[in-house]
Design a protein around this motif. Structure first.
Motif, PDB file in Angstrom:
ATOM      1  N   TYR A 171       0.858  -1.196   0.000  1.00  0.00           N
ATOM      2  CA  TYR A 171       0.000   0.000   0.000  1.00  0.00           C
ATOM      3  C   TYR A 171       0.890   1.241   0.000  1.00  0.00           C
ATOM      4  O   TYR A 171       1.937   1.266   0.657  1.00  0.00           O
ATOM      5  CB  TYR A 171      -0.908   0.019   1.232  1.00  0.00           C
ATOM      6  CG  TYR A 171      -2.035  -0.993   1.202  1.00  0.00           C
ATOM      7  CD1 TYR A 171      -3.096  -0.849   0.327  1.00  0.00           C
ATOM      8  CD2 TYR A 171      -2.030  -2.081   2.074  1.00  0.00           C
ATOM      9  CE1 TYR A 171      -4.148  -1.770   0.315  1.00  0.00           C
ATOM     10  CE2 TYR A 171      -3.074  -3.006   2.068  1.00  0.00           C
ATOM     11  CZ  TYR A 171      -4.122  -2.841   1.189  1.00  0.00           C
ATOM     12  OH  TYR A 171      -5.158  -3.753   1.171  1.00  0.00           O
ATOM     13  N   ASP A 172       0.416   2.264  -0.699  1.00  0.00           N
ATOM     14  CA  ASP A 172       1.161   3.512  -0.778  1.00  0.00           C
ATOM     15  C   ASP A 172       0.823   4.383   0.444  1.00  0.00           C
ATOM     16  O   ASP A 172      -0.362   4.698   0.658  1.00  0.00           O
ATOM     17  CB  ASP A 172       0.751   4.224  -2.087  1.00  0.00           C
ATOM     18  CG  ASP A 172       1.483   5.542  -2.286  1.00  0.00           C
ATOM     19  OD1 ASP A 172       2.070   6.080  -1.314  1.00  0.00           O
ATOM     20  OD2 ASP A 172       1.453   6.046  -3.421  1.00  0.00           O
ATOM     21  N   PRO A 173       1.844   4.769   1.225  1.00  0.00           N
ATOM     22  CA  PRO A 173       1.543   5.553   2.438  1.00  0.00           C
ATOM     23  C   PRO A 173       0.879   6.902   2.135  1.00  0.00           C
ATOM     24  O   PRO A 173       0.230   7.487   2.994  1.00  0.00           O
ATOM     25  CB  PRO A 173       2.912   5.767   3.085  1.00  0.00           C
ATOM     26  CG  PRO A 173       3.926   5.436   2.051  1.00  0.00           C
ATOM     27  CD  PRO A 173       3.276   4.488   1.078  1.00  0.00           C
ATOM     28  N   LYS A 174       1.022   7.374   0.907  1.00  0.00           N
ATOM     29  CA  LYS A 174       0.442   8.700   0.589  1.00  0.00           C
ATOM     30  C   LYS A 174      -1.049   8.610   0.281  1.00  0.00           C
ATOM     31  O   LYS A 174      -1.819   9.486   0.640  1.00  0.00           O
ATOM     32  CB  LYS A 174       1.149   9.303  -0.631  1.00  0.00           C
ATOM     33  CG  LYS A 174       2.573   9.714  -0.333  1.00  0.00           C
ATOM     34  CD  LYS A 174       3.068  10.709  -1.395  1.00  0.00           C
ATOM     35  CE  LYS A 174       4.438  11.251  -1.040  1.00  0.00           C
ATOM     36  NZ  LYS A 174       5.486  10.204  -0.942  1.00  0.00           N
ATOM     37  N   THR A 175      -1.455   7.543  -0.390  1.00  0.00           N
ATOM     38  CA  THR A 175      -2.834   7.527  -0.911  1.00  0.00           C
ATOM     39  C   THR A 175      -3.658   6.301  -0.511  1.00  0.00           C
ATOM     40  O   THR A 175      -4.832   6.215  -0.866  1.00  0.00           O
ATOM     41  CB  THR A 175      -2.798   7.539  -2.461  1.00  0.00           C
ATOM     42  OG1 THR A 175      -1.970   6.435  -2.880  1.00  0.00           O
ATOM     43  CG2 THR A 175      -2.230   8.826  -2.999  1.00  0.00           C
ATOM     44  N   GLU A 176      -3.042   5.342   0.179  1.00  0.00           N
ATOM     45  CA  GLU A 176      -3.773   4.085   0.392  1.00  0.00           C
ATOM     46  C   GLU A 176      -3.917   3.679   1.864  1.00  0.00           C
ATOM     47  O   GLU A 176      -4.212   2.519   2.154  1.00  0.00           O
ATOM     48  CB  GLU A 176      -3.097   2.965  -0.413  1.00  0.00           C
ATOM     49  CG  GLU A 176      -3.145   3.253  -1.915  1.00  0.00           C
ATOM     50  CD  GLU A 176      -2.550   2.160  -2.775  1.00  0.00           C
ATOM     51  OE1 GLU A 176      -2.996   2.011  -3.927  1.00  0.00           O
ATOM     52  OE2 GLU A 176      -1.632   1.445  -2.304  1.00  0.00           O
ATOM     53  N   VAL A 177      -3.689   4.609   2.760  1.00  0.00           N
ATOM     54  CA  VAL A 177      -3.882   4.296   4.181  1.00  0.00           C
ATOM     55  C   VAL A 177      -4.451   5.512   4.901  1.00  0.00           C
ATOM     56  O   VAL A 177      -4.152   6.652   4.533  1.00  0.00           O
ATOM     57  CB  VAL A 177      -2.560   3.818   4.836  1.00  0.00           C
ATOM     58  CG1 VAL A 177      -1.456   4.869   4.743  1.00  0.00           C
ATOM     59  CG2 VAL A 177      -2.765   3.428   6.304  1.00  0.00           C
ATOM     60  N   LEU A 178      -5.279   5.214   5.914  1.00  0.00           N
ATOM     61  CA  LEU A 178      -5.914   6.281   6.696  1.00  0.00           C
ATOM     62  C   LEU A 178      -5.945   5.829   8.161  1.00  0.00           C
ATOM     63  O   LEU A 178      -6.242   4.662   8.444  1.00  0.00           O
ATOM     64  CB  LEU A 178      -7.349   6.458   6.176  1.00  0.00           C
ATOM     65  CG  LEU A 178      -8.345   7.261   7.010  1.00  0.00           C
ATOM     66  CD1 LEU A 178      -7.969   8.747   7.006  1.00  0.00           C
ATOM     67  CD2 LEU A 178      -9.764   7.091   6.435  1.00  0.00           C
ATOM     68  N   ALA A 179      -5.630   6.770   9.067  1.00  0.00           N
ATOM     69  CA  ALA A 179      -5.715   6.461  10.504  1.00  0.00           C
ATOM     70  C   ALA A 179      -7.062   6.948  11.027  1.00  0.00           C
ATOM     71  O   ALA A 179      -7.465   8.084  10.783  1.00  0.00           O
ATOM     72  CB  ALA A 179      -4.583   7.158  11.246  1.00  0.00           C
ATOM     73  N   THR A 180      -7.758   6.055  11.737  1.00  0.00           N
ATOM     74  CA  THR A 180      -9.097   6.380  12.242  1.00  0.00           C
ATOM     75  C   THR A 180      -9.166   6.117  13.749  1.00  0.00           C
ATOM     76  O   THR A 180      -8.289   5.467  14.309  1.00  0.00           O
ATOM     77  CB  THR A 180     -10.160   5.498  11.550  1.00  0.00           C
ATOM     78  OG1 THR A 180      -9.746   4.131  11.680  1.00  0.00           O
ATOM     79  CG2 THR A 180     -10.307   5.847  10.083  1.00  0.00           C
ATOM     80  N   ALA A 181     -10.227   6.620  14.364  1.00  0.00           N
ATOM     81  CA  ALA A 181     -10.409   6.388  15.802  1.00  0.00           C
ATOM     82  C   ALA A 181     -10.897   4.948  16.006  1.00  0.00           C
ATOM     83  O   ALA A 181     -12.083   4.677  16.197  1.00  0.00           O
ATOM     84  CB  ALA A 181     -11.403   7.383  16.365  1.00  0.00           C
TER      85      ALA A 181
END
Ligand code: PMP
Length: 389
Positions: free
Chosen positions: A88-98
């Protein structure tokens, strides 16, 4: 004025989830051993706590990049790459959520139009049903209780064919809450072989991946990377439930839409928790190992103790739950069993009926509790069962 009338139809459809409501119902019982919640009894490792303390001291107390600080996105993608072979690309393919909880709701808000269907194998984690229902989606349950609590590829194909274009997504959760079963690579390949022919997304909730006992965890996104959304987090692997860090990975076309929802839901997650997560993912990659060893011993203790009085369960291969069958005298009445067990034997477990079709003849026991309490709980359950033969 009847304030209830102002509540949306979808919100009204949703019942509070059985795990928390049953937990509150029995919490006041004196001497209760609560084995209700999926809450690790370990503390967060010291080096992770220290990273958060340092971040607070550096005054890292502001909003961050809403997608997650770049260090966290780098750490997260490199972690799932090295552990599970995911790219996964750290710029566009991951999100940190609560937590994964927020990621799930944001996903369904992003993908569901009213009337869209989502296939949920049951017994399953109740949050899926609720999160699908909020934006007007319809859960389609597949009862897996006749197949060792695993989704059968033929049955999946049949349901996909019957429901056609209304199906938007399928939920996979392994190791599973509440059953503790997981899938090996061959079983996942058989499912992927079916799914690849349909325009559906796979919601792959792998939050218990680090607590897989008998084989290495295999990530579904390795098989169908375009269709899969992968969910993971630190709650279980690093005993960090209260820090609220979840991670969601997907192709940019999907991730960007989940991200939009996250901007409305929480904007960015707690700043010091993000620095703690960076430390956990970079330098605490094997933090789950000592916990896993202890969980495994507890699993054996509880599973054999229940089996000794005829309460069978599928082999718990992951997570920290056993989904045991009810004694004959309580057949198909998991609610009554759990209420009586709490009142008479002072042990709190969750009625299987709360996990959807196929759960009514079982109860979920969490072994994320001290070995001492588990020994006592097993003794009390055994006596209770003997008294109700
Ligand atoms: N998925 C599953 C299967 C779970 O059991 C849980 C927690 N009980 C979650 C997601 C949510 O975890 P969190 O929000 O703490 O990341």
């Amino acid at each position: 004025m009847d304030l209830k009338q102002l509540i949306s139809k979808n919100a009204n459809k949703i019942q509070p989830d059985v795990i928390s409501s049953f937990n509150s119902q029995v919490a006041g019982i004196k001497d209760l051993i609560p084995l209700t919640l999926g809450e690790p009894d370990f503390n967060t490792p010291e080096h992770i706590k220290e990273a958060a303390v340092q971040a607070i001291r550096r005054n890292e107390s502001h909003y961050t990049d809403p997608q997650g600080i770049p260090e966290l996105r780098e750490a997260a993608t490199s972690y799932v790459h090295d552990k599970y072979g995911l790219d996964y690309d750290p710029k566009t393919e991951v999100l940190a959520t609560a937590g994964v909880s927020e990621a799930l709701l944001c996903t369904f808000l992003a993908i569901i139009d009213p009337g869209d269907e989502v296939i949920i194998p049951t017994p399953g984690f109740p949050v899926y049903e609720g999160s699908v229902t909020v934006p007007g989606g319809k859960p389609v349950f597949i009862d897996t209780s006749d197949n060792g609590f695993k989704l059968d590829p033929n049955k999946l194909k049949q349901v996909l064919d019957e429901h056609g274009d209304s199906v938007k997504a399928l939920v996979l959760n392994y190791p599973s809450n509440p059953t503790g079963v997981t899938y090996n690579e061959a079983e996942l390949r058989a499912l992927a072989d079916v799914i690849k022919d349909y325009d559906v997304l796979v919601i792959s909730d792998e939050i218990y991946s680090e607590l897989t006992y008998d084989h290495n965890h295999f990530s579904f996104a390795r098989l169908l990377p375009d269709q899969t959304i992968t969910y993971n987090g630190l709650s279980k692997s690093h005993a960090m439930t209260g820090w609220r860090v979840g991670l969601v990975f997907a192709k940019p076309a999907i991730l960007s839409e989940i991200f939009k929802m996250h901007m409305f839901a929480s904007f960015s997650i707690t700043t010091n928790a993000q620095y703690a997560a960076v430390e956990a993912l970079n330098n605490g990659r094997n933090d789950a190992q000592p916990m896993k060893k202890v969980y495994e011993e507890r699993r054996d203790l509880v599973a054999s103790g229940l089996k000794a009085v005829g309460l069978d369960s599928p082999k718990p291969e992951g997570a920290f739950y056993i989904f045991a069958s009810l004694p004959e005298s309580y057949k198909n009445d998991s609610m009554k069993f759990c209420i009586d067990l709490a009142n008479e034997a002072h042990v709190g477990v969750v009625p299987g009926v709360g996990f959807g079709p196929g759960g009514e003849n079982s109860f979920r026991i969490s072994y994320a509790a001290s070995t001492e309490s588990l020994k006592e709980a097993v003794k009390r359950i055994q006596e209770f069962v003997k008294n109700h033969e």
